[in-house]
Design a protein around this motif. Structure first.
Motif, PDB file in Angstrom:
ATOM      1  N   SER A  57       2.462  -0.224   1.854  1.00  0.00           N
ATOM      2  CA  SER A  57       1.365   0.019   2.802  1.00  0.00           C
ATOM      3  C   SER A  57       0.872  -1.294   3.407  1.00  0.00           C
ATOM      4  O   SER A  57      -0.307  -1.493   3.653  1.00  0.00           O
ATOM      5  N   ALA A  60       4.200  -3.543   7.621  1.00  0.00           N
ATOM      6  CA  ALA A  60       5.325  -2.721   8.083  1.00  0.00           C
ATOM      7  C   ALA A  60       5.088  -1.242   7.773  1.00  0.00           C
ATOM      8  O   ALA A  60       5.199  -0.390   8.662  1.00  0.00           O
ATOM      9  N   GLY A  61       4.741  -0.945   6.521  1.00  0.00           N
ATOM     10  CA  GLY A  61       4.561   0.458   6.117  1.00  0.00           C
ATOM     11  C   GLY A  61       3.404   1.117   6.830  1.00  0.00           C
ATOM     12  O   GLY A  61       3.526   2.223   7.381  1.00  0.00           O
ATOM     13  N   ILE A  78       4.363   5.773  -0.602  1.00  0.00           N
ATOM     14  CA  ILE A  78       4.381   5.306  -1.993  1.00  0.00           C
ATOM     15  C   ILE A  78       4.001   3.836  -1.966  1.00  0.00           C
ATOM     16  O   ILE A  78       4.703   3.021  -1.362  1.00  0.00           O
ATOM     17  N   SER A  79       2.878   3.500  -2.595  1.00  0.00           N
ATOM     18  CA  SER A  79       2.472   2.097  -2.632  1.00  0.00           C
ATOM     19  C   SER A  79       1.519   1.890  -3.794  1.00  0.00           C
ATOM     20  O   SER A  79       0.696   2.755  -4.082  1.00  0.00           O
ATOM     21  N   PRO A  80       1.616   0.734  -4.477  1.00  0.00           N
ATOM     22  CA  PRO A  80       0.686   0.506  -5.590  1.00  0.00           C
ATOM     23  C   PRO A  80      -0.756   0.345  -5.126  1.00  0.00           C
ATOM     24  O   PRO A  80      -1.674   0.340  -5.938  1.00  0.00           O
ATOM     25  N   PRO A  88      -3.936 -12.169   7.951  1.00  0.00           N
ATOM     26  CA  PRO A  88      -4.312 -13.422   8.615  1.00  0.00           C
ATOM     27  C   PRO A  88      -5.746 -13.883   8.310  1.00  0.00           C
ATOM     28  O   PRO A  88      -6.046 -15.064   8.443  1.00  0.00           O
ATOM     29  N   VAL A 139       4.766   2.659  -7.730  1.00  0.00           N
ATOM     30  CA  VAL A 139       5.802   1.742  -7.236  1.00  0.00           C
ATOM     31  C   VAL A 139       7.142   2.462  -7.260  1.00  0.00           C
ATOM     32  O   VAL A 139       7.417   3.251  -8.166  1.00  0.00           O
ATOM     33  N   ALA A 140       7.938   2.171  -6.269  1.00  0.00           N
ATOM     34  CA  ALA A 140       9.302   2.711  -6.254  1.00  0.00           C
ATOM     35  C   ALA A 140      10.128   1.835  -7.174  1.00  0.00           C
ATOM     36  O   ALA A 140       9.999   0.608  -7.158  1.00  0.00           O
ATOM     37  N   LEU A 195      -2.159 -16.323  -2.803  1.00  0.00           N
ATOM     38  CA  LEU A 195      -3.058 -15.737  -1.811  1.00  0.00           C
ATOM     39  C   LEU A 195      -2.268 -14.693  -1.023  1.00  0.00           C
ATOM     40  O   LEU A 195      -1.758 -14.961   0.062  1.00  0.00           O
ATOM     41  N   LYS A 196      -2.157 -13.492  -1.623  1.00  0.00           N
ATOM     42  CA  LYS A 196      -1.375 -12.425  -0.986  1.00  0.00           C
ATOM     43  C   LYS A 196      -2.200 -11.174  -0.762  1.00  0.00           C
ATOM     44  O   LYS A 196      -1.867 -10.329   0.047  1.00  0.00           O
ATOM     45  N   THR A 239      -0.402 -20.642   5.883  1.00  0.00           N
ATOM     46  CA  THR A 239      -1.331 -20.107   4.881  1.00  0.00           C
ATOM     47  C   THR A 239      -2.020 -21.234   4.108  1.00  0.00           C
ATOM     48  O   THR A 239      -3.243 -21.234   3.947  1.00  0.00           O
ATOM     49  N   GLY A 389       9.961  -5.283   7.805  1.00  0.00           N
ATOM     50  CA  GLY A 389       8.974  -6.203   7.218  1.00  0.00           C
ATOM     51  C   GLY A 389       9.642  -7.360   6.499  1.00  0.00           C
ATOM     52  O   GLY A 389      10.830  -7.635   6.695  1.00  0.00           O
ATOM     53  N   ASP A 390       8.876  -8.012   5.638  1.00  0.00           N
ATOM     54  CA  ASP A 390       9.357  -9.235   4.971  1.00  0.00           C
ATOM     55  C   ASP A 390      10.588  -9.019   4.105  1.00  0.00           C
ATOM     56  O   ASP A 390      11.325  -9.958   3.834  1.00  0.00           O
ATOM     57  N   ALA A 406       6.831  -7.791  11.414  1.00  0.00           N
ATOM     58  CA  ALA A 406       6.703  -6.538  10.648  1.00  0.00           C
ATOM     59  C   ALA A 406       6.052  -5.459  11.512  1.00  0.00           C
ATOM     60  O   ALA A 406       6.499  -4.308  11.553  1.00  0.00           O
ATOM     61  N   TYR A 471      -7.262 -12.446  16.444  1.00  0.00           N
ATOM     62  CA  TYR A 471      -7.362 -11.724  15.182  1.00  0.00           C
ATOM     63  C   TYR A 471      -8.397 -10.607  15.227  1.00  0.00           C
ATOM     64  O   TYR A 471      -8.235  -9.579  14.563  1.00  0.00           O
TER      65      TYR A 471
END
Ligand code: FAD
Length: 501
Positions: A57, A60-61, A78-80, A88, A139-140, A195-196, A239, A389-390, A406, A471
């Motif tokens: 999510s 990209a998702g 499906i996403s954690p 950004p 998670v898949a 930092l994600k 970043t 995506g990445d 993405a 932004y």
């Protein structure tokens, strides 16, 4: 020699995983795992829509599900995490310029009043994408391209963590992103901050404030104060640079007034293995950023290799080739991307040398199959599985791992799928092309650098205005656009929030 041993170990691990997967799949089909494995609820008998399963999510998702036509597709995400993060502005969250709520969007949708208002104003009577979305915080862990299912594990309190669920798909979109790269350097995983996500940003903010509180304690020695207040950033890409800039703003605008006696002990150091910071930008912009940073007292250490990180020290080989042990109070690590473990489990999908899932120009993955005649392995395009995506890369069309790429891939893919379902096959077969809108980075003190590729290189206050405007306009919901503007004004007038909770 070491490399070949590593490669062999990697191959053995991959083979082992493949065998385990096969074993698991056969147990699943024989029903031995019955107590833990449930099949996904099939579509309603009257539901003629195609089932699209989206993994992830992020940029990209989330942008794929937002643009898919819900009257044509049944969408399962499906996403954690059940939210999207506008990355950004994460650095602004980590110092309290903005609050976390400003940059997250729930993928399940918004309150009723706003939806009613929109339908009344714009007479949108059709289904909204959220109304038909099915979301699983999970998670898949595995994908079977032949049988067309993904195996998922829940990531939510209240659901047994050993539950395994098989989700069948008609179309699969893999958008699981990447992890932070650590290069297997000793102590990095345990002792640095990445930092994600918003949670990382919240932890960094708390650590900075905690360091100031600790340093102001009566019994703390001068040497210890210096260590506590030495903030290190590893990675001189956008970043790392933006975080260093935001941190310096926090020190100069707010903490200087609150802890004036501690200012002589504070230090910000930016490390990079390359010769320059912001190496993806034009040389003049990168040099400008460096000179502005030096002017603000940021210590830039380029040509430096990190050897080890401990809770109190960072061990490096400096640009003269000598070892150095540097005490630190916080390390923010931003040195690029490492593959998501899920992609390494996709053993039947062709990958590039960086372990990104390789796709064709329509973003379809290539899967490995055994040619029955020659008995050799050949690769074929899987028309129902996409990677964006990445975690993905188009063959012979190398693009950077950015939100811009993405986002564009996600919009292309959802439009392509919509065209396909509407029978517009010609349109759906057009290849993906990337439109470069340039790159930008905030460098502190209301200044930024903007590189739009061609001749246009903008720096300083004008670039900062562009950065903020871009932004603000790119952030997704009107609610968040309003929140961001309000918090920018609040931080300017009343300072950043420095309470720790
Ligand atoms: P992500 O956004 O990382 O999303 C991956 C999703 O997959 C997440 O929801 C994750 O929870 C989920 N996931 C992970 N594993 C699984 C699994 N096994 N099963 C299911 N779901 C899974 N780019 C720019 O263009 N401009 C910028 O200014 C910019 N600034 C940035 C600032 C920061 C601090 C960071 C971290 C990145 C920035 N980027 C920027 C890069 C940009 O955020 C990424 O390129 C972008 O997030 C990639 O999108 P993605 O959807 O591929 O991955």
């Amino acid at each position: 020699m070491l490399l070949s041993v590593k490669f062999r170990l990697y191959q053995t691990a991959q083979r082992g995983h493949k065998v385990l997967n096969r074993l698991k799949s056969s147990l699943v089909s024989t029903g031995i795992f019955k107590s833990h494995i449930a099949k996904t609820t099939p579509s309603e008998p009257l539901d003629k829509r195609t089932t699209v399963v989206v993994l992830g999510s992020g940029w990209a998702g989330f942008n794929t599900i937002r643009h898919l036509d819900p009257s044509l597709y049944r969408c399962i995400v499906i996403s954690p995490r059940s939210y999207f993060v506008f990355t950004p502005l994460l650095a602004s969250i980590s110092v309290g310029t903005l609050e976390p709520r400003c940059i997250v969007e729930s993928i399940r949708g918004r309150g009723q009043l706003w939806n009613k208002l929109c339908s009344a104003l714009w007479k949108t009577s059709g289904m909204s994408y959220q109304s038909s979305l099915e979301v699983a915080e999970a998670v898949a862990t595995e994908v079977d391209l032949q049988k067309k299912w993904v195996m998922i594990k829940p990531k939510i309190n209240g659901v047994k963590s050993d539950t395994i669920l098989r989700i069948e798909y008609d179309k699969l979109v893999i958008a699981v992103g990447c992890y932070s790269q650590t290069f297997n350097i000793k102590g990095v995983k345990e002792n640095v901050f990445f930092l994600k996500d918003v949670d990382n940003a919240r932890k960094i903010r708390n650590r900075i404030l905690e360091r100031f509180e600790a340093a102001s304690f009566f019994t703390v020695s001068e040497e210890h104060k210096r260590r506590l207040l030495h903030f290190c950033i590893v990675g001189g890409g956008p970043t790392g640079v933006e975080f260093a800039a935001e941190l310096t703003d926090l020190l100069n605008d707010d903490l200087k007034l609150i802890y004036p006696s501690l200012m002589p002990y504070t230090k910000v150091t930016l490390f990079d293995v390359a010769k320059n910071i912001l190496s993806a930008f034009d040389k003049s912009l990168s040099a400008y950023a460096e000179s502005q940073f030096r002017g603000k007292g940021i210590n830039i250490r380029t040509g430096v290799k990190v050897l080890e990180v401990t809770p109190s020290e960072i061990k490096i080989i400096n640009s003269s080739g000598e070892p150095e042990n540097i005490p630190h109070g916080l390390i923010v690590w931003s040195t690029g991307l490492a593959p998501n473990p899920f992609t390494s489990y996709c053993t039947d999908i062709v990958k590039d040398e960086k372990q990104n899932l390789l796709t064709d120009a329509n973003l379809n993955i290539y899967c490995r199959v055994k040619d029955t005649e020659s008995m050799s392995e050949v690769r074929v395009v899987d028309k129902d599985v996409y990677a964006i995506g990445d975690c993905a890369q188009i063959e012979k069309y190398l693009l950077p791992a950015t939100a811009q790429v993405a986002n564009q891939k996600a919009i292309y893919l959802s439009k392509k799928l919509n065209s396909e379902a509407r029978g517009n096959i010609k349109k759906s077969k057009l290849p993906f092309t990337f439109e470069n809108h340039g790159i930008m980075a905030y460098i502190g003190g209301w200044e930024a650098v903007v590189d739009t590729g061609s001749a246009s290189k903008i720096k300083g206050r004008t670039a900062w205005l562009l950065w903020r405007a871009a932004y603000l306009s790119m952030s997704v919901s009107i609610k968040n656009k309003i929140l961001i503007m309000i918090y920018w004004i609040v931080s300017f007038l009343f300072g950043r929030d420095i309470s720790r909770f």
